[in-house]
Each structure stands twice: as structure tokens, then as C-alpha cells.
Write a protein that holds these residues in place. Structure first.
Motif, PDB file in Angstrom:
ATOM      1  N   ILE A   1       8.162  30.512   5.891  1.00  0.00           N
ATOM      2  CA  ILE A   1       8.877  31.486   5.061  1.00  0.00           C
ATOM      3  C   ILE A   1       8.018  32.727   4.812  1.00  0.00           C
ATOM      4  O   ILE A   1       8.541  33.846   4.770  1.00  0.00           O
ATOM      5  N   HIS A   2       6.699  32.554   4.674  1.00  0.00           N
ATOM      6  CA  HIS A   2       5.824  33.706   4.480  1.00  0.00           C
ATOM      7  C   HIS A   2       5.788  34.580   5.727  1.00  0.00           C
ATOM      8  O   HIS A   2       5.762  35.817   5.632  1.00  0.00           O
ATOM      9  N   GLU A   3       5.779  33.956   6.899  1.00  0.00           N
ATOM     10  CA  GLU A   3       5.812  34.734   8.139  1.00  0.00           C
ATOM     11  C   GLU A   3       7.097  35.537   8.264  1.00  0.00           C
ATOM     12  O   GLU A   3       7.143  36.551   8.967  1.00  0.00           O
ATOM     13  N   ASN A   4       8.141  35.082   7.565  1.00  0.00           N
ATOM     14  CA  ASN A   4       9.419  35.792   7.579  1.00  0.00           C
ATOM     15  C   ASN A   4       9.629  36.648   6.328  1.00  0.00           C
ATOM     16  O   ASN A   4      10.747  37.074   6.037  1.00  0.00           O
ATOM     17  N   GLY A   5       8.537  36.882   5.614  1.00  0.00           N
ATOM     18  CA  GLY A   5       8.577  37.819   4.496  1.00  0.00           C
ATOM     19  C   GLY A   5       9.193  37.305   3.218  1.00  0.00           C
ATOM     20  O   GLY A   5       9.613  38.092   2.369  1.00  0.00           O
ATOM     21  N   VAL A   6       9.230  35.979   3.038  1.00  0.00           N
ATOM     22  CA  VAL A   6       9.907  35.386   1.880  1.00  0.00           C
ATOM     23  C   VAL A   6       8.911  34.662   0.982  1.00  0.00           C
ATOM     24  O   VAL A   6       8.044  33.932   1.457  1.00  0.00           O
ATOM     25  N   VAL A   7       9.057  34.857  -0.326  1.00  0.00           N
ATOM     26  CA  VAL A   7       8.319  34.090  -1.330  1.00  0.00           C
ATOM     27  C   VAL A   7       9.334  33.211  -2.057  1.00  0.00           C
ATOM     28  O   VAL A   7      10.342  33.703  -2.562  1.00  0.00           O
ATOM     29  N   HIS A   8       9.083  31.912  -2.107  1.00  0.00           N
ATOM     30  CA  HIS A   8      10.044  30.975  -2.698  1.00  0.00           C
ATOM     31  C   HIS A   8      10.038  31.030  -4.219  1.00  0.00           C
ATOM     32  O   HIS A   8      11.093  31.013  -4.852  1.00  0.00           O
ATOM     33  N   ARG A   9       8.877  31.000  -4.827  1.00  0.00           N
ATOM     34  CA  ARG A   9       8.678  31.129  -6.276  1.00  0.00           C
ATOM     35  C   ARG A   9       9.127  29.923  -7.096  1.00  0.00           C
ATOM     36  O   ARG A   9       9.166  29.981  -8.319  1.00  0.00           O
ATOM     37  N   ASP A  10       9.458  28.813  -6.445  1.00  0.00           N
ATOM     38  CA  ASP A  10       9.935  27.657  -7.217  1.00  0.00           C
ATOM     39  C   ASP A  10       9.673  26.349  -6.460  1.00  0.00           C
ATOM     40  O   ASP A  10      10.535  25.464  -6.417  1.00  0.00           O
ATOM     41  N   ILE A  11       8.482  26.227  -5.880  1.00  0.00           N
ATOM     42  CA  ILE A  11       8.146  25.039  -5.091  1.00  0.00           C
ATOM     43  C   ILE A  11       7.730  23.916  -6.036  1.00  0.00           C
ATOM     44  O   ILE A  11       6.551  23.672  -6.284  1.00  0.00           O
ATOM     45  N   ARG A  12       8.743  23.269  -6.595  1.00  0.00           N
ATOM     46  CA  ARG A  12       8.514  22.220  -7.577  1.00  0.00           C
ATOM     47  C   ARG A  12       9.117  20.898  -7.087  1.00  0.00           C
ATOM     48  O   ARG A  12       9.871  20.872  -6.120  1.00  0.00           O
ATOM     49  N   ILE A  13       8.789  19.822  -7.796  1.00  0.00           N
ATOM     50  CA  ILE A  13       9.225  18.497  -7.353  1.00  0.00           C
ATOM     51  C   ILE A  13      10.747  18.337  -7.267  1.00  0.00           C
ATOM     52  O   ILE A  13      11.211  17.555  -6.443  1.00  0.00           O
ATOM     53  N   PRO A  14      11.573  19.062  -8.052  1.00  0.00           N
ATOM     54  CA  PRO A  14      13.024  18.908  -7.843  1.00  0.00           C
ATOM     55  C   PRO A  14      13.516  19.612  -6.575  1.00  0.00           C
ATOM     56  O   PRO A  14      14.636  19.359  -6.135  1.00  0.00           O
ATOM     57  N   ASN A  15      12.696  20.500  -6.023  1.00  0.00           N
ATOM     58  CA  ASN A  15      13.134  21.326  -4.902  1.00  0.00           C
ATOM     59  C   ASN A  15      12.507  20.933  -3.567  1.00  0.00           C
ATOM     60  O   ASN A  15      12.590  21.688  -2.590  1.00  0.00           O
ATOM     61  N   ILE A  16      11.904  19.753  -3.538  1.00  0.00           N
ATOM     62  CA  ILE A  16      11.332  19.252  -2.294  1.00  0.00           C
ATOM     63  C   ILE A  16      11.995  17.910  -1.983  1.00  0.00           C
ATOM     64  O   ILE A  16      11.897  16.959  -2.774  1.00  0.00           O
ATOM     65  N   LEU A  17      12.702  17.876  -0.869  1.00  0.00           N
ATOM     66  CA  LEU A  17      13.391  16.659  -0.430  1.00  0.00           C
ATOM     67  C   LEU A  17      12.521  15.924   0.573  1.00  0.00           C
ATOM     68  O   LEU A  17      11.932  16.546   1.467  1.00  0.00           O
ATOM     69  N   ILE A  18      12.464  14.610   0.428  1.00  0.00           N
ATOM     70  CA  ILE A  18      11.690  13.775   1.345  1.00  0.00           C
ATOM     71  C   ILE A  18      12.620  12.703   1.912  1.00  0.00           C
ATOM     72  O   ILE A  18      13.287  11.985   1.165  1.00  0.00           O
ATOM     73  N   ASP A  19      12.688  12.634   3.228  1.00  0.00           N
ATOM     74  CA  ASP A  19      13.518  11.646   3.910  1.00  0.00           C
ATOM     75  C   ASP A  19      12.682  11.007   5.013  1.00  0.00           C
ATOM     76  O   ASP A  19      12.581  11.537   6.115  1.00  0.00           O
ATOM     77  N   LYS A  20      12.038   9.883   4.672  1.00  0.00           N
ATOM     78  CA  LYS A  20      11.123   9.215   5.598  1.00  0.00           C
ATOM     79  C   LYS A  20      10.025  10.184   6.013  1.00  0.00           C
ATOM     80  O   LYS A  20       9.212  10.565   5.198  1.00  0.00           O
ATOM     81  N   ASP A  21      10.008  10.599   7.284  1.00  0.00           N
ATOM     82  CA  ASP A  21       8.945  11.497   7.747  1.00  0.00           C
ATOM     83  C   ASP A  21       9.313  12.976   7.619  1.00  0.00           C
ATOM     84  O   ASP A  21       8.502  13.843   7.982  1.00  0.00           O
TER      85      ASP A  21
END
Length: 240
Positions: free
Chosen positions: A129-149
Motif C-alpha cells: 500500500i505504501h508503494e501505491n501511495g496509501v497510508v492505512h492509519r488503522d492497522i489494528r487487531i479488528p482490521n487484520i483477518l487471519i485465515d490459516k496461512d
């Protein structure tokens, strides 16, 4: 409370989508799992009416940014629903559990190998996302999905185009550091009634691991790019 209000939308049709059930609430509105006429599962992010009226311009950032990003680790923007006082975005559905649910509902304890693998995958997403000029500003545990690998980054409601004055890339780094601490604490076993200590004294980490996390969190001279973070993360946690 929010769930009771959201349930009234279950089974209702909006455009070519039928809402199945509510799946969450955010600062700007409600999220629903829905099905298209072709059987495709999607997420519909409905904005709260009063908030949308005040900040409709801000919500456009999410739509524009997601439309410009094209990566399997980020939900695709599929369209807009605007009818019957129902305004929302249609987003690609990603399978998995949020890190928040894994930690606090499932009491999941992440192994060292999982910590390293998830950290690396999230670094790769941030780099993209940084290479594409974007800052997320909310990289928190509710916003990270984990599905096995697989690891996904969701909810771009606060994302903005990078700007060195207002939205620098390093805004994402302290969030990433905080996320890593959640994973580390999942397997922490302290004594009952033990005196609460700062994380850098409580967790069993090497001095270089502590320095790395302190730099992410701005407690030491902070990082200014994701490439240095990736290199140092590999060096200090590869054999963790």
C-alpha cells in the motif's frame, strides 16, 4: 445494542444483494454479510445516516483508494448502494477471523513461528500500500483477518493518500508495533497478582528485539520506511 438495531436488515434486498446477517460495527456504521443474485458472498458497509451527512466526502477516500488497489490481500471495492436511506459500500468478502476475535474470543495463543509469519505477511501488505501511495492509519487487531496461512488487511475507512505533512507513511508503523505486542502477549504467562511492568521489561525479548519494537512505537529514533522495518524484523525475529 447495535446488534438489535442491525438485525432488522437481515433478509432485506438492496439492489442485487440480500443481507444475510450483521457481522460488526465500526465508528462509521454497520457491516453485513450479504449474498448477490449470483450467490457471491460480499460485505456491505452501511454508513450511519447522521455521520454520512457530516462526512460524506471522507467516505469517498475509501472507495477511491480501494478502487486503485489490486491485491488479493485487500478486499476489492465492488460498488455503492444508495437507496431507502441506506447508503453503503459493497466489498469483497474475505474468509478468516479477525486477530481481535482470535485473541479475545478464542483465547488463541500465537506461536513464535506464527508471530514471525504473520508479521512478515503484514509487512508485505504495508509495503504494497505504501508503494501505491496509501497510508492505512488503522492497522489494528479488528482490521487484520487471519485465515490459516493467509493474512488480509481490511477497513480502509481512515486510509488516505500519503502526504509528508499530514499523512506520512510512518503513521502506520506505531500501529504495526502495537499489533505485534498483542501477538506477543497472547502467549505471555505472568504470575497471578504480579506487579504490572512495561512490556519491554515483562516480555522475554532480546535487547535487539526490544529496540526494534521501541523504534516502531516511537520510543527510540523512529523508522521512516517499511523497507528498513522488514530488514530489521527478519534479523531480530527470524530465529525467535
Amino acid at each position: 445494542m447495535w446488534l438489535c438495531c442491525a438485525q432488522k436488515y437481515s433478509g432485506k434486498r438492496f439492489g442485487k444483494y440480500v443481507i444475510e446477517r450483521p457481522i460488526g460495527e465500526g465508528r462509521y456504521g454497520l457491516c453485513f454479510l450479504a449474498n448477490s443474485d449470483t450467490g457471491e458472498k460480499v460485505v456491505i458497509k452501511k454508513f450511519k445516516h447522521n455521520i454520512f451527512k457530516k462526512s460524506s466526502g471522507k467516505s469517498e477516500h475509501e472507495a477511491v483508494i480501494l478502487s486503485k488497489l489490486d491485491d488479493n490481500r485487500i478486499p476489492k471495492f465492488l460498488g455503492v448502494i444508495n437507496e431507502k436511506r441506506f447508503y453503503g459500500f459493497v466489498l469483497e468478502f474475505k474468509y478468516g477471523y479477525t486477530a481481535k476475535n482470535l485473541l479475545f474470543k478464542n483465547n488463541y495463543k500465537f506461536t513464535r513461528q506464527e508471530f514471525f509469519n504473520i508479521g512478515m505477511k503484514l509487512i508485505k501488505i504495508i509495503k504494497y500500500i505504501h508503494e501505491n501511495g496509501v497510508v492505512h492509519r488503522d492497522i489494528r487487531i479488528p482490521n487484520i483477518l487471519i485465515d490459516k496461512d493467509e493474512v488480509y488487511l481490511i477497513d480502509f475507512g481512515l486510509a488516505r493518500w500519503a502526504d509528508n505533512n499530514k499523512y506520512p507513511y510512518d503513521l502506520d508503523f506505531s500501529y504495526f508495533g502495537d499489533f505485534l505486542l498483542y501477538l506477543l502477549y497472547s502467549s505471555f504467562e505472568g504470575k497471578e497478582n504480579h506487579k504490572k511492568l512495561p512490556w519491554y521489561k515483562e516480555l522475554k525479548l532480546t535487547s535487539t528485539q526490544n529496540i526494534f519494537l521501541k523504534k516502531l512505537l516511537g520510543l527510540e529514533l523512529a523508522y521512516d520506511n517499511i523497507d528498513d522495518i522488514e530488514k530489521d524484523f527478519i534479523n531480530v525475529f527470524r530465529s525467535y
